[in-house]
Design a protein around this motif. Structure first.
Motif, PDB file in Angstrom:
ATOM      1  N   TRP A   1     -21.116  34.108   4.015  1.00 16.58           N
ATOM      2  CA  TRP A   1     -21.178  33.771   2.593  1.00 16.58           C
ATOM      3  C   TRP A   1     -19.798  33.532   1.998  1.00 16.58           C
ATOM      4  O   TRP A   1     -19.672  32.853   0.990  1.00 16.58           O
ATOM      5  CB  TRP A   1     -21.913  34.867   1.825  1.00 16.58           C
ATOM      6  CG  TRP A   1     -23.391  34.863   2.090  1.00 16.58           C
ATOM      7  CD1 TRP A   1     -24.049  34.304   3.154  1.00 16.58           C
ATOM      8  CD2 TRP A   1     -24.404  35.439   1.276  1.00 16.58           C
ATOM      9  NE1 TRP A   1     -25.393  34.502   3.060  1.00 16.58           N
ATOM     10  CE2 TRP A   1     -25.647  35.207   1.918  1.00 16.58           C
ATOM     11  CE3 TRP A   1     -24.388  36.151   0.093  1.00 16.58           C
ATOM     12  CZ2 TRP A   1     -26.847  35.648   1.394  1.00 16.58           C
ATOM     13  CZ3 TRP A   1     -25.598  36.588  -0.418  1.00 16.58           C
ATOM     14  CH2 TRP A   1     -26.812  36.333   0.219  1.00 16.58           C
TER      15      TRP A   1
ATOM     16  N   GLY B   1     -28.851  39.237   2.174  1.00 11.80           N
ATOM     17  CA  GLY B   1     -28.958  39.352   3.617  1.00 11.80           C
ATOM     18  C   GLY B   1     -30.374  39.198   4.126  1.00 11.80           C
ATOM     19  O   GLY B   1     -31.285  38.812   3.400  1.00 11.80           O
ATOM     20  N   SER B   2     -30.535  39.510   5.400  1.00 11.58           N
ATOM     21  CA  SER B   2     -31.808  39.319   6.085  1.00 11.58           C
ATOM     22  C   SER B   2     -32.446  40.648   6.459  1.00 11.58           C
ATOM     23  O   SER B   2     -31.807  41.698   6.424  1.00 11.58           O
ATOM     24  CB  SER B   2     -31.585  38.484   7.351  1.00 11.58           C
ATOM     25  OG  SER B   2     -30.742  39.183   8.246  1.00 11.58           O
TER      26      SER B   2
ATOM     27  N   ASN C   1     -37.656  33.297  11.160  1.00 12.78           N
ATOM     28  CA  ASN C   1     -37.851  33.716   9.762  1.00 12.78           C
ATOM     29  C   ASN C   1     -39.288  33.520   9.285  1.00 12.78           C
ATOM     30  O   ASN C   1     -39.539  33.309   8.108  1.00 12.78           O
ATOM     31  CB  ASN C   1     -36.851  33.039   8.827  1.00 12.78           C
ATOM     32  CG  ASN C   1     -37.136  31.576   8.588  1.00 12.78           C
ATOM     33  OD1 ASN C   1     -38.065  31.008   9.142  1.00 12.78           O
ATOM     34  ND2 ASN C   1     -36.328  30.958   7.752  1.00 12.78           N
TER      35      ASN C   1
ATOM     36  N   HIS D   1     -21.076  30.117   8.555  1.00 13.45           N
ATOM     37  CA  HIS D   1     -22.190  31.044   8.750  1.00 13.45           C
ATOM     38  C   HIS D   1     -21.967  32.380   8.052  1.00 13.45           C
ATOM     39  O   HIS D   1     -22.673  33.349   8.323  1.00 13.45           O
ATOM     40  CB  HIS D   1     -22.448  31.253  10.250  1.00 13.45           C
ATOM     41  CG  HIS D   1     -22.902  30.009  10.928  1.00 13.45           C
ATOM     42  ND1 HIS D   1     -24.198  29.546  10.843  1.00 13.45           N
ATOM     43  CD2 HIS D   1     -22.228  29.099  11.671  1.00 13.45           C
ATOM     44  CE1 HIS D   1     -24.300  28.419  11.512  1.00 13.45           C
ATOM     45  NE2 HIS D   1     -23.125  28.124  12.018  1.00 13.45           N
TER      46      HIS D   1
ATOM     47  N   ALA E   1     -27.602  36.678   8.283  1.00 13.85           N
ATOM     48  CA  ALA E   1     -27.362  35.784   7.146  1.00 13.85           C
ATOM     49  C   ALA E   1     -25.875  35.661   6.815  1.00 13.85           C
ATOM     50  O   ALA E   1     -25.477  34.745   6.119  1.00 13.85           O
ATOM     51  CB  ALA E   1     -28.130  36.284   5.924  1.00 13.85           C
TER      52      ALA E   1
ATOM     53  N   LEU F   1     -34.714  36.075   4.727  1.00 10.06           N
ATOM     54  CA  LEU F   1     -33.923  36.723   3.681  1.00 10.06           C
ATOM     55  C   LEU F   1     -34.748  37.782   2.957  1.00 10.06           C
ATOM     56  O   LEU F   1     -35.945  37.603   2.720  1.00 10.06           O
ATOM     57  CB  LEU F   1     -33.415  35.691   2.675  1.00 10.06           C
ATOM     58  CG  LEU F   1     -32.425  34.663   3.218  1.00 10.06           C
ATOM     59  CD1 LEU F   1     -32.050  33.665   2.132  1.00 10.06           C
ATOM     60  CD2 LEU F   1     -31.185  35.331   3.777  1.00 10.06           C
TER      61      LEU F   1
ATOM     62  N   SER G   1     -24.105  37.683   4.948  1.00 12.09           N
ATOM     63  CA  SER G   1     -23.826  38.082   3.571  1.00 12.09           C
ATOM     64  C   SER G   1     -22.902  39.290   3.485  1.00 12.09           C
ATOM     65  O   SER G   1     -22.255  39.497   2.476  1.00 12.09           O
ATOM     66  CB  SER G   1     -25.129  38.404   2.840  1.00 12.09           C
ATOM     67  OG  SER G   1     -25.786  39.483   3.472  1.00 12.09           O
TER      68      SER G   1
ATOM     69  N   SER H   1     -34.792  37.150  10.704  1.00 10.79           N
ATOM     70  CA  SER H   1     -33.813  36.314  10.006  1.00 10.79           C
ATOM     71  C   SER H   1     -34.278  35.871   8.618  1.00 10.79           C
ATOM     72  O   SER H   1     -33.558  35.152   7.926  1.00 10.79           O
ATOM     73  CB  SER H   1     -33.443  35.088  10.850  1.00 10.79           C
ATOM     74  OG  SER H   1     -34.499  34.173  10.910  1.00 10.79           O
TER      75      SER H   1
END
Length: 144
Positions: free
Chosen positions: A28, A130-131, A89, A26, A66, A106, A68, A104
């Motif tokens: 990156w 990211g989100s 999302n 979960h 996300a 992106l 990231s 959520s």
């Protein structure tokens, strides 16, 4: 949180609850240890119910976006993580110039949606990993 209490709580929950769950997939960078509890709610009502339950039992939690901009320690065995996934999302257009985006989604998808709906001003999101929720929480941005 006692695990027997968790079993009782989860009887009416459709979301995923995992115990001793590895979080590396979960982020990156694929780094992370095992969370004591990992919860992915199906609905906003489930999220609210779980948060009330955690508060009643005096438990802290970490909200995972996300992944990231996140490095998760291998030493997190007693932490509770909540992941807001695809159910959070959604994106839509209200009126002609207001974008409604779930936390959520992106950033790049918000930028693409705006472009596809002939809206300008969100192009900068195309280069931010990211989100939306993470961006708001961390005040992300670029170019000033």
């Amino acid at each position: 949180m006692m695990l027997k209490d968790l079993d009782t709580f989860t009887k009416n929950i459709k979301g995923k609850i995992r115990l001793n769950y590895n979080l590396k997939n979960h982020t990156w960078l694929n780094i992370g240890g095992n969370a004591k509890i990992f919860f992915v709610p199906e609905t906003l009502a489930e999220l609210r119910e779980f948060l009330v339950y955690l508060k009643k039992n005096d438990n802290d939690f970490f909200l995972l976006g996300a992944g990231s901009n996140l490095l998760i320690s291998e030493n997190i065995q007693n932490r509770i993580f909540i992941k807001l996934g695809k159910k959070f999302n959604k994106i839509s257009l209200m009126n002609d110039n207001i974008v409604i985006a779930g936390c959520s989604i992106l950033d790049k998808n918000v930028s693409d949606f705006a472009t596809n709906n002939n809206l300008s001003g969100l192009e900068f999101l195309s280069c931010i990993p990211g989100s939306v929720g993470g961006g708001i929480r961390m005040n992300s941005g670029c170019f000033g």
